[in-house]
Design a protein around this motif. Structure first.
Motif, PDB file in Angstrom:
ATOM      1  N   ASP A  85       1.704  49.709  11.733  1.00 42.82           N
ATOM      2  CA  ASP A  85       2.960  49.145  12.214  1.00 42.82           C
ATOM      3  C   ASP A  85       3.668  48.465  11.044  1.00 42.82           C
ATOM      4  O   ASP A  85       3.093  47.588  10.380  1.00 42.82           O
ATOM      5  N   GLU A  86       4.909  48.845  10.786  1.00 36.35           N
ATOM      6  CA  GLU A  86       5.629  48.293   9.633  1.00 36.35           C
ATOM      7  C   GLU A  86       5.937  46.808   9.775  1.00 36.35           C
ATOM      8  O   GLU A  86       6.292  46.148   8.791  1.00 36.35           O
ATOM      9  N   HIS A  87       5.798  46.257  10.982  1.00 37.88           N
ATOM     10  CA  HIS A  87       6.097  44.846  11.212  1.00 37.88           C
ATOM     11  C   HIS A  87       4.848  43.965  11.187  1.00 37.88           C
ATOM     12  O   HIS A  87       4.938  42.768  11.470  1.00 37.88           O
TER      13      HIS A  87
ATOM     14  N   ARG B 209       8.507  43.601   3.210  1.00 33.02           N
ATOM     15  CA  ARG B 209       9.004  44.822   3.854  1.00 33.02           C
ATOM     16  C   ARG B 209      10.334  45.176   3.199  1.00 33.02           C
ATOM     17  O   ARG B 209      11.239  44.343   3.133  1.00 33.02           O
TER      18      ARG B 209
ATOM     19  N   THR C  96      12.036  40.560   4.811  1.00 29.65           N
ATOM     20  CA  THR C  96      12.613  41.900   4.679  1.00 29.65           C
ATOM     21  C   THR C  96      13.682  41.885   3.593  1.00 29.65           C
ATOM     22  O   THR C  96      14.574  41.032   3.590  1.00 29.65           O
TER      23      THR C  96
ATOM     24  N   PRO D 246       5.526  41.645   5.859  1.00 35.47           N
ATOM     25  CA  PRO D 246       6.782  42.020   6.519  1.00 35.47           C
ATOM     26  C   PRO D 246       7.545  40.856   7.132  1.00 35.47           C
ATOM     27  O   PRO D 246       8.628  41.068   7.698  1.00 35.47           O
ATOM     28  N   GLN D 247       7.004  39.642   7.033  1.00 32.57           N
ATOM     29  CA  GLN D 247       7.760  38.482   7.517  1.00 32.57           C
ATOM     30  C   GLN D 247       9.029  38.267   6.699  1.00 32.57           C
ATOM     31  O   GLN D 247       9.937  37.553   7.128  1.00 32.57           O
TER      32      GLN D 247
END
Length: 234
Positions: free
Chosen positions: A103-105, A55, A162, A159-160
């Motif tokens: 979802d970006e996460h 991410r 960033t 995304p874990q």
């Protein structure tokens, strides 16, 4: 200046001596201390993943939307540049370019991640080849993802981890040149992967649209005060 392609590989892998993993990393990124350990561990645990991208966030904390994308097919590109993607960002059809409906996460298999941080498996690179030197500054990352996915490898948005991306720092001083490279990359990618199977009138319309958008972007850039120049964005 050999472009981001050459900068990304400076001191890195060559086709004759590929490591287990290779990392394409822009100089305008800031990594957390555990970024490499976590991404390599994921790749080790998932041997079918050819490319992984984390991410990426901008300086204001917002998502750098280029960090997860679909391939720019004629339809996907039309949805983006017609404004439909902006009007309906949660639509799985119209929001496909930057996958704004996801979802970006949440981790996801995607078509492409961005070359600002791209962890690549050496075995996948041996099959697909390295970055295409035809591209300059833009497009080489999505082209590589296309070739690697075509050979059956997964491309994963992870995304874990960033990473801060100070986007545009590498090209801000040459705004007009960056704009030209951005739109030229669109045409190169289309010509390479889609032109042969696309109806000739659609190809004509795509060429016309890319040329028109490039001229409009260059004109707008010239009209801006020098301190407010923009850099093209995927």
């Amino acid at each position: 200046n050999l472009g981001l392609r050459a900068v990304g590989y400076e001191g890195g892998a060559s086709p004759d001596a590929l490591p287990r993993y290779a990392l394409l990393l822009n100089p305008d990124t800031v990594l957390p201390p555990d970024a490499l350990a976590n991404t390599v561990a994921f790749m080790d645990a998932h041997p079918d993943v050819g490319i992984l991208g984390p991410r990426l966030v901008r300086e204001d904390g917002s998502l750098d939307r280029a960090c997860r994308r679909s391939f720019p097919t004629p339809a996907v590109s039309f949805y983006r540049f017609s404004g439909l993607g902006r009007l309906f960002p949660k639509s799985p059809r119209f929001g496909r370019y930057n996958l704004t409906y996801l979802d970006e996460h949440v981790q996801a298999d995607v078509d492409s991640v961005v070359g600002a941080f791209m962890l690549m498996r050496g075995e996948a690179l041996e099959q697909a080849g390295l970055l295409d030197e035809t591209f300059f500054m833009y497009g080489e990352d999505i082209d590589l993802c296309y070739r690697i996915k075509k050979r059956g490898w997964r491309v994963v948005y992870y995304p874990q981890v960033t990473v801060l991306h100070i986007k545009g720092a590498a090209s801000r001083k040459a705004s007009a040149r960056a704009i030209m490279a951005f739109y030229d990359a669109m045409k190169i990618f289309h010509d390479k992967h889609y032109r042969a199977q696309t109806f000739f009138l659609v190809n004509w319309a795509i060429d016309l649209a890319i040329g028109g958008m490039k001229r409009w972007a260059l004109w707008r850039d010239r009209m801006r005060p020098s301190g407010r120049k923009r850099v093209a964005s995927a």
